[in-house]
Design an enzyme around this catalytic site. Structure first.
Site, mmCIF file in Angstrom:
data_model
loop_
_atom_site.group_PDB
_atom_site.id
_atom_site.type_symbol
_atom_site.label_atom_id
_atom_site.label_comp_id
_atom_site.label_asym_id
_atom_site.label_seq_id
_atom_site.Cartn_x
_atom_site.Cartn_y
_atom_site.Cartn_z
ATOM 1 N N GLY A 19 0.786 -1.241 0.000
ATOM 2 C CA GLY A 19 0.000 0.000 0.000
ATOM 3 C C GLY A 19 0.811 1.281 0.000
ATOM 4 N N ASN A 21 1.876 3.046 -2.511
ATOM 5 C CA ASN A 21 1.327 4.010 -3.478
ATOM 6 C C ASN A 21 0.055 4.659 -2.941
ATOM 7 O OD1 ASN A 21 2.824 4.328 -6.148
ATOM 8 N ND2 ASN A 21 2.937 2.126 -5.787
ATOM 9 N N LEU A 100 -8.864 -7.235 -13.994
ATOM 10 C CA LEU A 100 -10.250 -6.788 -13.924
ATOM 11 C C LEU A 100 -11.049 -7.438 -15.051
ATOM 12 C CD1 LEU A 100 -10.047 -2.944 -13.201
ATOM 13 C CD2 LEU A 100 -9.655 -4.880 -11.684
ATOM 14 N N HIS A 116 2.384 0.857 -13.013
ATOM 15 C CA HIS A 116 3.174 -0.339 -13.316
ATOM 16 C C HIS A 116 4.659 0.028 -13.254
ATOM 17 C CE1 HIS A 116 3.996 -4.264 -14.975
ATOM 18 N NE2 HIS A 116 4.875 -3.691 -15.778
ATOM 19 N N ASP A 148 -7.526 -0.770 -19.617
ATOM 20 C CA ASP A 148 -8.486 -1.296 -20.591
ATOM 21 C C ASP A 148 -8.579 -2.809 -20.387
ATOM 22 O OD1 ASP A 148 -6.299 -2.385 -21.846
ATOM 23 O OD2 ASP A 148 -6.359 -1.053 -23.582
ATOM 24 N N GLU A 181 7.388 6.223 -8.526
ATOM 25 C CA GLU A 181 5.956 5.884 -8.562
ATOM 26 C C GLU A 181 5.177 6.801 -7.630
ATOM 27 O OE1 GLU A 181 4.786 1.742 -8.155
ATOM 28 O OE2 GLU A 181 6.786 1.086 -8.727
HETATM 29 C C1 GRF Z 1 4.190 -1.149 -7.246
HETATM 30 O O1 GRF Z 1 5.498 -1.394 -7.687
HETATM 31 C C2 GRF Z 1 3.248 -0.949 -8.399
HETATM 32 O O2 GRF Z 1 3.854 -0.347 -9.496
HETATM 33 C C3 GRF Z 1 2.862 -2.360 -8.753
HETATM 34 O O3 GRF Z 1 2.763 -3.024 -7.507
HETATM 35 C C4 GRF Z 1 3.594 -2.373 -6.547
HETATM 36 C C5 GRF Z 1 2.698 -1.996 -5.411
HETATM 37 O O4 GRF Z 1 3.393 -1.436 -4.333
HETATM 38 N N1 GRF Z 1 1.664 -2.384 -9.531
HETATM 39 P P1 GRF Z 1 2.599 -0.779 -3.128
HETATM 40 O O5 GRF Z 1 1.626 -1.829 -2.606
HETATM 41 O O6 GRF Z 1 1.874 0.431 -3.655
HETATM 42 O O7 GRF Z 1 3.638 -0.435 -2.111
#
Ligand code: GRF
Length: 218
Positions: A19, A21, A100, A116, A148, A181
């Protein structure tokens, strides 16, 4: 006469794990880098996801909706209902480790974002950082894109690059990408919520660049 402020756009965040992000998005809102948005709900498909515990202790509305032995469409229908109940305008996948269904994508047209950890279209799918190292690229990064019906495929909103260093392993590279990210997701959400863009084929085109092109032809 005073006008009421417009209601903030409501984000629904889907996670499966750490989590970080999600927390970066929350911090972006708290620090005023991401304006006009609020987190309406954080949903995890895993009860033991550290991110859902973090969301709960930070006081966000949370839901755990496990897939158990159910069909994808049935599980997704429950998530769609939950997002609607929380009046979500924009869905943000943040480490959500399930594909999805087409029904889900169609329920929120151009209203689902994913992040990603590679420069798509290179290295879609799992272990993107390991794939990048194995391939020998010297630059990698992250991509925020609309979702998509194909895996890691929709229109790209924003990418950020990082160098791949000779001494990198997948952990050091993943950490370097992850720090980008955390900046990229809030920026991409701001772009999409502004509504000042159009999609031309596969291209995300900011309105400002259309205005400039128009001015040059006048
Ligand atoms: C990130 O590297 C994101 O790009 C990928 O999964 C990871 C998730 O990390 N889709 P977090 O759970 O947000 O720490």
């Amino acid at each position: 006469m005073t006008h009421a402020a417009p209601r903030p756009h409501r984000l629904g965040i889907l996670i499966s794990g750490r989590g970080s992000n999600f927390l970066a998005i929350a911090e972006g809102i708290a620090q005023g880098r991401l304006t006009g948005a609020e987190i309406a709900v954080v949903i995890s498909n895993r009860r033991d996801a550290p991110g859902i515990a973090a969301a709960r202790s930070a006081g966000f509305a949370t839901e755990v909706i496990e897939a158990r032995a159910r069909q994808r469409a049935e599980h997704d229908a429950e998530i769609i209902a939950c997002l609607r109940e929380h009046q979500v305008d924009l869905v943000c996948l943040a480490g959500y480790m399930r594909l999805l269904s087409a029904e889900f994508v169609r329920a929120f047209p151009q209203r689902i974002l994913n992040i990603h950890p590679s420069l798509l279209p290179a290295f879609p799918g799992l272990d993107a950082q390991r794939q990048a190292l194995a391939y020998g690229v010297t630059v990698s990064g992250c991509t925020v894109h609309f979702v998509d019906e194909e895996l890691d495929h929709g229109v790209i909103v924003l990418q950020k690059t990082v160098p791949v260093l000779p001494e990198d392993d997948e952990h050091t590279l993943a950490a370097r990408i992850l720090s980008q990210e955390h900046v990229a997701y809030a920026e991409a959400i701001t772009r999409v919520l502004s509504g000042r863009y159009c999609v031309a084929g596969r291209r995300y085109v900011p309105i400002a660049s259309l205005d400039r092109a128009q001015a040059e032809t006048e």
